[in-house]
Design an enzyme around this catalytic site. Structure first.
Site: not given
Ligand code: NAD
Ligand code: DAU
Length: 342
Positions: A126-128, A151-152, A155, A276
């Site tokens: 993901t781009d996150e 989450y990011s 990933k 955040g």
């Protein structure tokens, strides 16, 4: 390819990807490995139930023994790892399942893939993982990783594990990083399906903070086309970014949905912000365009209308989700926020 194994195929993007693969490559066999968490839904691929080229396996990707047994038995030429805990807000409530599935699950797949040997492994990222942009600039494949949510960060950890397997073991992996997807079969916890289904029921639309955060929207089928190109044309060890070239603030998106649905803007409720909360994501997908010959094909105006029509004609699908676990999550996520802001 004769046979591919997709994980997380009962979720939003995975189910769209599998359906597209069946259309593009009728000779290819597909194995779908999904744990069926709250986000996994067999209904998403009900149309393939009788398809002899499609096989479903209810397995947790963290289950090392079950994954290895299946890989030895099916011997896929490629693995595409879509399986993940995917919702930022849930990762703020409890990061445990995110570390487990997104990191440990990826490690299990990588080890299994090494053991059987295969042509290609695609990690759907993901781009996150790049963190947040200010008002200017774009994420490229060389932007440093700076994830901001549990989450990011889970990933990004998985991406680093994949990278290390390429470097250390000559493992044949590519990584794809896409911006925000929209389209059919998206679970109604995410902004677009949540707001469409709430508005259809005249319920309020909880915009976090002031609604100024920006996301770069891409139709899920354009993302799936990009993943297919990375699978077949991508170079081992490379990362490919995909984006929709369609940035909108959350408030602009909310107005578009309300207007297309013919509802009142009075449904908007500004609620306490996501902790955040990343301000802006925007993707530079020049590399995918140049090296893979990929570009997004579905104009946002058409894609978003089609998506609204899909949700309007799949109210049963939505209503079957909006029970039990889902209602509990909505209560946990929004009740306090709404009360605090009146
Ligand atoms: P989703 O939540 O709709 O689907 C996830 C699927 O994974 C579900 O079917 C779930 O049952 C399955 N799953 C979860 N844990 C599992 C486990 N331990 N073992 C096996 N299956 C498991 O997610 P999505 O939006 O379709 O996202 C798919 C992938 O794409 C994710 O890796 C996500 O990080 C990535 N991604 C999503 C977006 C987006 O906008 N939705 C954008 C870029 C990248
Ligand atoms: O950028 C790719 C990512 O996009 C994927 O990796 C994630 O899996 C996917 O969930 C998505 O993450 P976001 O956090 O950007 O998506 P979400 O739909 O949750 O939120 C989109 C924006 O809308 C974000 O700025 C938060 C805001 N929002 C979201 C919800 C659910 C609201 O204002 N109100 C809401 O109720």
């Amino acid at each position: 390819m004769k046979s591919i194994l997709v994980t997380g195929g009962c979720g939003f993007i995975g189910s769209n990807f599998i359906r597209m693969q069946r259309e593009l490559y009728p000779e290819q066999t597909i194995h779908n490995v999904d744990k069926l968490t709250y986000a996994g839904n067999l209904e998403n691929l009900a149309d393939l139930e009788e398809d002899p080229q499609y096989h479903f396996h209810q397995i947790d990707i963290c289950d090392r023994t079950a994954i290895l047994d299946l890989l030895k038995q099916t011997k896929p030429e490629a693995i595409l790892n879509f399986a993940a805990e995917s919702h930022v807000d849930r990762s703020i409530i409890d990061s445990g399942p995110f570390v487990q599935t997104n990191v440990i699950g990826t490690q299990v797949l990588l080890d299994g893939a090494r053991e059987i040997g295969l042509e290609r492994y695609v990690q759907i990222s993901t781009d996150e993982v790049y963190g947040s942009l200010g008002q200017e600039g774009y994420f490229t494949e060389t932007t440093p990783l700076a994830p901001n949510s549990p989450y990011s960060s889970s990933k990004a950890a998985a991406d680093l594990l994949v990278r290390s397997y390429v470097h250390t073991f000559d493992f044949p992996a590519v990584i794809t990083r896409c911006s925000n997807n929209y389209g059919p079969y998206q679970f109604p916890e995410k902004l677009i399906p949540l707001f469409i289904s709430n508005a259809m029921e005249e319920k309020s639309l909880p915009v976090y903070g002031t609604g100024e955060n920006v996301r770069d929207w891409i139709h899920v089928l354009d993302h799936c086309r990009g993943i297919d190109a990375a699978l077949r044309k991508g170079k081992i060890g490379e990362v490919y970014n995909f984006g929709g070239h369609h940035e909108l603030t959350n408030l602009e998106m909310t107005h578009i949905l309300i207007d297309l649905l013919g509802k009142s803007r009075d449904l908007i409720t500004f609620v306490q912000d996501r902790p955040g909360h990343d301000l802006r994501y925007a993707i530079d997908s020049t590399k995918a365009e140049t090296d893979l010959g990929w570009s997004p094909q579905i104009p946002f105006e058409q894609g978003i209308r089609d998506t609204i029509t899909w949700y309007q004609s799949h109210t049963d699908w939505v209503q079957r989700i909006k029970t039990g676990e889902y209602m509990q999550y909505i209560e946990t996520q929004y009740a306090g926020r709404m009360k605090k802001d009146g």
